[in-house]
Design a protein around this motif. Structure first.
Motif, PDB file in Angstrom:
ATOM      1  N   THR A 146      49.526  25.113  40.912  1.00  0.00           N
ATOM      2  CA  THR A 146      48.138  25.466  40.649  1.00  0.00           C
ATOM      3  C   THR A 146      48.045  26.259  39.360  1.00  0.00           C
ATOM      4  O   THR A 146      49.004  26.945  38.970  1.00  0.00           O
ATOM      5  CB  THR A 146      47.532  26.285  41.818  1.00  0.00           C
ATOM      6  OG1 THR A 146      46.125  26.463  41.603  1.00  0.00           O
ATOM      7  CG2 THR A 146      48.188  27.650  41.938  1.00  0.00           C
ATOM      8  N   TRP A 194      45.187  28.799  37.422  1.00  0.00           N
ATOM      9  CA  TRP A 194      43.915  29.518  37.491  1.00  0.00           C
ATOM     10  C   TRP A 194      43.588  30.085  36.116  1.00  0.00           C
ATOM     11  O   TRP A 194      44.456  30.657  35.448  1.00  0.00           O
ATOM     12  CB  TRP A 194      43.994  30.692  38.472  1.00  0.00           C
ATOM     13  CG  TRP A 194      44.133  30.316  39.915  1.00  0.00           C
ATOM     14  CD1 TRP A 194      44.537  29.117  40.418  1.00  0.00           C
ATOM     15  CD2 TRP A 194      43.881  31.161  41.038  1.00  0.00           C
ATOM     16  NE1 TRP A 194      44.548  29.154  41.786  1.00  0.00           N
ATOM     17  CE2 TRP A 194      44.147  30.402  42.198  1.00  0.00           C
ATOM     18  CE3 TRP A 194      43.458  32.473  41.173  1.00  0.00           C
ATOM     19  CZ2 TRP A 194      44.002  30.926  43.477  1.00  0.00           C
ATOM     20  CZ3 TRP A 194      43.315  32.994  42.451  1.00  0.00           C
ATOM     21  CH2 TRP A 194      43.578  32.226  43.585  1.00  0.00           C
ATOM     22  N   SER A 213      41.207  32.915  34.723  1.00  0.00           N
ATOM     23  CA  SER A 213      40.419  34.044  35.208  1.00  0.00           C
ATOM     24  C   SER A 213      39.803  34.792  34.029  1.00  0.00           C
ATOM     25  O   SER A 213      40.470  35.036  33.018  1.00  0.00           O
ATOM     26  CB  SER A 213      41.313  34.993  36.016  1.00  0.00           C
ATOM     27  OG  SER A 213      40.604  36.135  36.434  1.00  0.00           O
ATOM     28  N   PRO A 261      39.725  35.975  42.997  1.00  0.00           N
ATOM     29  CA  PRO A 261      39.109  34.642  43.108  1.00  0.00           C
ATOM     30  C   PRO A 261      37.669  34.596  42.606  1.00  0.00           C
ATOM     31  O   PRO A 261      37.193  33.545  42.186  1.00  0.00           O
ATOM     32  CB  PRO A 261      39.177  34.351  44.613  1.00  0.00           C
ATOM     33  CG  PRO A 261      40.307  35.187  45.111  1.00  0.00           C
ATOM     34  CD  PRO A 261      40.271  36.437  44.282  1.00  0.00           C
ATOM     35  N   ILE A 295      37.445  33.618  38.841  1.00  0.00           N
ATOM     36  CA  ILE A 295      38.055  32.370  38.412  1.00  0.00           C
ATOM     37  C   ILE A 295      37.014  31.485  37.732  1.00  0.00           C
ATOM     38  O   ILE A 295      36.002  31.125  38.330  1.00  0.00           O
ATOM     39  CB  ILE A 295      38.682  31.620  39.605  1.00  0.00           C
ATOM     40  CG1 ILE A 295      39.755  32.485  40.269  1.00  0.00           C
ATOM     41  CG2 ILE A 295      39.275  30.293  39.152  1.00  0.00           C
ATOM     42  CD1 ILE A 295      40.875  32.880  39.350  1.00  0.00           C
ATOM     43  N   ARG A 339      40.002  26.192  38.104  1.00  0.00           N
ATOM     44  CA  ARG A 339      41.371  26.079  38.594  1.00  0.00           C
ATOM     45  C   ARG A 339      41.714  24.613  38.771  1.00  0.00           C
ATOM     46  O   ARG A 339      40.835  23.773  38.995  1.00  0.00           O
ATOM     47  CB  ARG A 339      41.571  26.843  39.903  1.00  0.00           C
ATOM     48  CG  ARG A 339      40.767  26.323  41.078  1.00  0.00           C
ATOM     49  CD  ARG A 339      41.065  27.088  42.356  1.00  0.00           C
ATOM     50  NE  ARG A 339      42.350  26.729  42.926  1.00  0.00           N
ATOM     51  CZ  ARG A 339      42.818  27.224  44.071  1.00  0.00           C
ATOM     52  NH1 ARG A 339      42.105  28.121  44.743  1.00  0.00           N
ATOM     53  NH2 ARG A 339      43.989  26.838  44.537  1.00  0.00           N
TER      54      ARG A 339
END
Length: 215
Positions: A164, A166, A168, A189, A192, A195
């Motif tokens: 994964t 991400w 941010s 989260p 974010i 993603r």
């Protein structure tokens, strides 16, 4: 929806042509990709997803029909975004999982690296590697960038698991060394921006969908 607000047949056709063009661009990006996290592939993927969504909407609005396409992704599972509207900094967090399926190959590759280094440093590394998978991994990841390991993982006796990425958002760039003691602790989260996930579960879901369609 009123007739006046409905897309025309020509607009639906144009949306379909846009999907075809996006498919071609996505395939070209995949064929030319330089690794599992090639940004060109992600860009083409997102463009294809947007084109497919636009076509699906116009098709439904005009003909009350839908497509069987569904773009897998994790965005729907993310909480509402609460980060800055205009980020001045960003963090890119990457996780890749591997299984060590051929320890002998891993050890051989690490030994080859230490042999090439030569000298006192190479001798120390060679002695450290020995039959230790732990030490071999240290040599491997110390020699190659993560993207190169991802693209050549089979050469190193590794098998890919899930991965994964991400992106941010942040107000400002952290101070040097500020987060090194706990690099992933501040992953929020709700900040974010986007993603991207790679998992065999998506392939399984696609296979299930195809089986249902063929049944």
């Amino acid at each position: 929806m009123s007739d006046a607000a409905q897309p025309t047949a020509a607009e639906v056709r144009a949306a379909a042509e846009a999907v075809k063009a996006a498919l071609d661009r996505h395939l070209e990006a995949v064929e030319r990709r330089t690794g599992d996290d090639d940004p060109a592939v992600y860009e083409a993927f997102n463009a294809l997803a947007a084109a497919a969504e636009a076509y699906d909407e116009r098709l439904y609005d005009r003909y009350d029909e839908v497509t069987p396409f569904e773009i897998p992704g994790a965005d729907d599972s993310l909480p509402p975004y609460t980060g800055p509207e205009e980020p001045h900094a960003l963090s890119v967090l990457i996780r890749r999982d591997y299984a060590v399926v051929e320890p002998e190959r891993l050890l051989a590759q690490a030994q080859r690296i230490t042999d090439v280094e030569g000298g006192e440093e190479g001798a120390e590394s060679a002695a450290m590697v020995g039959a230790s998978t732990h030490a071999a991994l240290g040599v491997l990841f110390g020699e190659y960038e993560p993207d190169e390991i991802a693209s050549r993982h089979k050469e190193f006796g590794l098998e890919e698991g899930d991965s994964t990425l991400w992106v941010s958002a942040a107000e400002d760039l952290p101070e040097p060394g500020e987060w090194l003691h706990a690099p992933f602790e501040q992953a929020d989260p709700e900040r974010i921006v986007c993603r991207f996930d790679v998992s065999a579960v998506f392939d399984d879901e696609l296979d299930d969908d195809l089986e249902e369609q063929e049944a």
